[in-house]
Design a protein around this motif. Structure first.
Motif, PDB file in Angstrom:
ATOM      1  N   ASN A  81     -65.930-115.270 127.474  1.00 23.60           N
ATOM      2  CA  ASN A  81     -65.553-116.697 127.601  1.00 23.60           C
ATOM      3  C   ASN A  81     -64.411-116.741 128.390  1.00 23.60           C
ATOM      4  N   ALA A  82     -64.639-118.101 128.494  1.00 25.14           N
ATOM      5  CA  ALA A  82     -64.051-118.750 130.535  1.00 25.14           C
ATOM      6  C   ALA A  82     -62.363-117.316 129.928  1.00 25.14           C
ATOM      7  N   GLN A  83     -62.388-117.137 129.848  1.00 26.88           N
ATOM      8  CA  GLN A  83     -60.712-116.557 129.675  1.00 26.88           C
ATOM      9  C   GLN A  83     -61.069-114.471 129.799  1.00 26.88           C
ATOM     10  N   HIS A  84     -62.080-114.134 129.791  1.00 28.19           N
ATOM     11  CA  HIS A  84     -62.448-112.731 130.023  1.00 28.19           C
ATOM     12  C   HIS A  84     -62.928-112.457 128.843  1.00 28.19           C
ATOM     13  N   PHE A  85     -62.914-112.282 127.472  1.00 29.89           N
ATOM     14  CA  PHE A  85     -62.601-111.467 126.275  1.00 29.89           C
ATOM     15  C   PHE A  85     -63.642-111.906 125.279  1.00 29.89           C
ATOM     16  N   GLN A  86     -63.584-111.437 124.014  1.00 29.94           N
ATOM     17  CA  GLN A  86     -64.625-112.555 123.303  1.00 29.94           C
ATOM     18  C   GLN A  86     -64.294-111.724 121.707  1.00 29.94           C
ATOM     19  N   VAL A  87     -64.045-111.545 120.972  1.00 28.48           N
ATOM     20  CA  VAL A  87     -63.251-110.819 119.452  1.00 28.48           C
ATOM     21  C   VAL A  87     -65.158-110.873 118.514  1.00 28.48           C
ATOM     22  N   PHE A  88     -65.123-110.221 117.945  1.00 32.65           N
ATOM     23  CA  PHE A  88     -66.252-110.278 117.150  1.00 32.65           C
ATOM     24  C   PHE A  88     -66.370-109.188 116.068  1.00 32.65           C
ATOM     25  N   ASP A  89     -66.838-109.432 114.877  1.00 26.33           N
ATOM     26  CA  ASP A  89     -67.306-108.650 113.548  1.00 26.33           C
ATOM     27  C   ASP A  89     -68.100-107.393 114.121  1.00 26.33           C
ATOM     28  N   LEU A  90     -68.007-106.495 113.427  1.00 28.80           N
ATOM     29  CA  LEU A  90     -68.536-104.651 113.456  1.00 28.80           C
ATOM     30  C   LEU A  90     -69.541-105.061 112.549  1.00 28.80           C
ATOM     31  N   PRO A  91     -70.078-104.420 113.124  1.00 28.88           N
ATOM     32  CA  PRO A  91     -72.402-103.776 111.752  1.00 28.88           C
ATOM     33  C   PRO A  91     -71.425-103.510 110.887  1.00 28.88           C
ATOM     34  N   TYR A 102     -61.437 -99.716 112.822  1.00 30.15           N
ATOM     35  CA  TYR A 102     -62.575 -99.281 111.983  1.00 30.15           C
ATOM     36  C   TYR A 102     -61.012 -99.304 110.046  1.00 30.15           C
ATOM     37  N   ASN A 103     -60.166 -99.544 110.415  1.00 27.24           N
ATOM     38  CA  ASN A 103     -59.544 -98.980 109.230  1.00 27.24           C
ATOM     39  C   ASN A 103     -58.118 -98.998 109.769  1.00 27.24           C
ATOM     40  N   ARG A 104     -57.057 -99.791 108.798  1.00 22.70           N
ATOM     41  CA  ARG A 104     -55.781 -99.960 108.506  1.00 22.70           C
ATOM     42  C   ARG A 104     -55.714 -99.272 107.402  1.00 22.70           C
ATOM     43  N   ALA A 160     -59.659-104.526 110.331  1.00 21.24           N
ATOM     44  CA  ALA A 160     -60.747-103.555 110.610  1.00 21.24           C
ATOM     45  C   ALA A 160     -61.755-104.112 110.322  1.00 21.24           C
ATOM     46  N   GLY A 161     -62.258-103.583 111.155  1.00 16.95           N
ATOM     47  CA  GLY A 161     -64.156-104.027 111.157  1.00 16.95           C
ATOM     48  C   GLY A 161     -64.247-105.363 111.674  1.00 16.95           C
ATOM     49  N   GLN A 162     -63.189-105.805 112.670  1.00 12.43           N
ATOM     50  CA  GLN A 162     -63.599-106.714 114.187  1.00 12.43           C
ATOM     51  C   GLN A 162     -63.077-105.807 115.364  1.00 12.43           C
ATOM     52  N   ALA A 163     -63.482-106.229 116.371  1.00 10.40           N
ATOM     53  CA  ALA A 163     -63.692-105.770 117.775  1.00 10.40           C
ATOM     54  C   ALA A 163     -63.269-106.606 118.488  1.00 10.40           C
ATOM     55  N   ILE A 164     -62.935-106.632 120.317  1.00  7.84           N
ATOM     56  CA  ILE A 164     -62.485-107.053 120.684  1.00  7.84           C
ATOM     57  C   ILE A 164     -63.384-106.381 122.407  1.00  7.84           C
ATOM     58  N   ALA A 165     -63.853-107.972 122.726  1.00  8.03           N
ATOM     59  CA  ALA A 165     -64.419-106.948 124.140  1.00  8.03           C
ATOM     60  C   ALA A 165     -63.700-107.113 125.651  1.00  8.03           C
ATOM     61  N   PHE A 166     -63.713-107.089 126.440  1.00  7.57           N
ATOM     62  CA  PHE A 166     -62.872-107.537 127.149  1.00  7.57           C
ATOM     63  C   PHE A 166     -63.143-107.384 129.196  1.00  7.57           C
ATOM     64  N   ARG A 192     -53.980 -95.605 111.750  1.00  8.74           N
ATOM     65  CA  ARG A 192     -54.768 -96.701 112.312  1.00  8.74           C
ATOM     66  C   ARG A 192     -56.009 -96.082 113.182  1.00  8.74           C
ATOM     67  N   ASP A 193     -57.325 -96.451 112.649  1.00 11.00           N
ATOM     68  CA  ASP A 193     -58.524 -95.978 112.845  1.00 11.00           C
ATOM     69  C   ASP A 193     -59.703 -97.057 114.167  1.00 11.00           C
ATOM     70  N   ILE A 194     -59.619 -96.282 115.452  1.00 15.31           N
ATOM     71  CA  ILE A 194     -60.411 -97.075 115.940  1.00 15.31           C
ATOM     72  C   ILE A 194     -61.833 -96.343 116.770  1.00 15.31           C
ATOM     73  N   THR A 195     -62.197 -96.991 117.860  1.00 16.41           N
ATOM     74  CA  THR A 195     -63.101 -96.905 118.977  1.00 16.41           C
ATOM     75  C   THR A 195     -62.859 -97.428 120.308  1.00 16.41           C
ATOM     76  N   VAL A 196     -62.994 -96.986 121.002  1.00 14.36           N
ATOM     77  CA  VAL A 196     -62.008 -96.990 122.639  1.00 14.36           C
ATOM     78  C   VAL A 196     -64.021 -97.189 123.584  1.00 14.36           C
ATOM     79  N   VAL A 197     -64.598 -98.030 124.481  1.00 15.68           N
ATOM     80  CA  VAL A 197     -65.755 -98.331 124.595  1.00 15.68           C
ATOM     81  C   VAL A 197     -65.779 -98.468 126.081  1.00 15.68           C
ATOM     82  N   SER A 198     -65.774 -97.463 126.783  1.00 14.89           N
ATOM     83  CA  SER A 198     -65.831 -97.997 128.127  1.00 14.89           C
ATOM     84  C   SER A 198     -66.746 -98.095 129.103  1.00 14.89           C
TER      85      SER A 198
END
Length: 228
Positions: free
Chosen positions: A4-14, A144-146, A173-179, A200-206
């Protein structure tokens, strides 16, 4: 081109299967970073857009290396982690679509799978580096989990004014953010256990373009040499 205009996007995981959720129970202790409260796996891939979809090639396993300028705590060394055992391709495809990742280049990605815990003895430090950038072009954090916690409030800050957050949220849980990692700085507050212990369970993709890949002998020598 991106986000988006601020360089990020929140979205739901599959939809997330039980195999993915249970895999966070089988991570190895991270001896390199944190205060004894982190477990982790790590893998790397090459991405190329072919026939209308991203093609994923898992690269031969290597240690994780980053630059000291991005991680003063554990940069400039080889960190040996066990490879990721689950299939996260569909989740990463969704991240590619949300950016959207430019299709006219080949990409290299680092994928980190984490569990961070907190209890009476262990402070729930999520980001030991403090407010930082990871040094890539794009980053995606997926929750993925809290379990049994409060905290883990994420902030994004503009490179023009790192003191003033442009976005603050606690991702469920079930939500992600790309930036855009080159435009923004990020931080996540500690997790706090509600009772005896929580996690808290997460993944980080770079994401890095192949020509700037964080992979191979030449990259590792450069990153390790930069810290000397």
């Amino acid at each position: 081109m991106t986000l988006n205009a601020q360089h990020f996007q929140v979205f739901d995981l599959p939809e997330t299967g039980e195999d993915i959720l249970k895999s966070f129970e089988d991570l190895a202790f991270d001896e390199y970073i944190g205060n004894g409260n982190r477990w982790r796996r790590f893998s790397q891939y090459r991405l190329e857009h072919r026939d209308g979809a991203w093609d994923f090639e898992r690269l031969p396993h290597r240690p994780y290396v980053t630059y000291s300028k991005f991680n003063p705590i554990a940069g400039g060394i080889r960190r040996h982690y066990q490879p990721i055992q689950i299939d996260l391709v569909e989740h990463i495809r969704e991240a590619c679509a949300q950016i959207p990742l430019p299709e006219d280049d080949v990409w290299q990605i680092n994928v980190h799978q984490y569990r961070v815990i907190a209890n009476k003895e262990l402070q729930g430090v999520v980001v030991p580096e403090g407010v930082h950038q990871d040094g890539h072009e794009f980053v995606v954090i997926s929750v993925y989990n809290r379990v049994g916690i409060t905290g883990a409030e994420l902030t994004l800050r503009s490179g023009d004014d790192k003191e003033k957050p442009i976005y603050t949220a606690t991702l469920p849980a079930g939500q992600a953010i790309a930036f855009d990692d080159r435009a923004l700085w990020h931080y996540v507050t500690d997790i706090v256990p509600i009772e005896e212990e929580g996690h808290r369970d997460i993944t980080v993709v770079s994401f890095s373009r192949w020509g700037e890949r964080w992979y191979g002998d030449a990259f590792e020598e450069d990153a390790i040499g930069e810290g000397r």
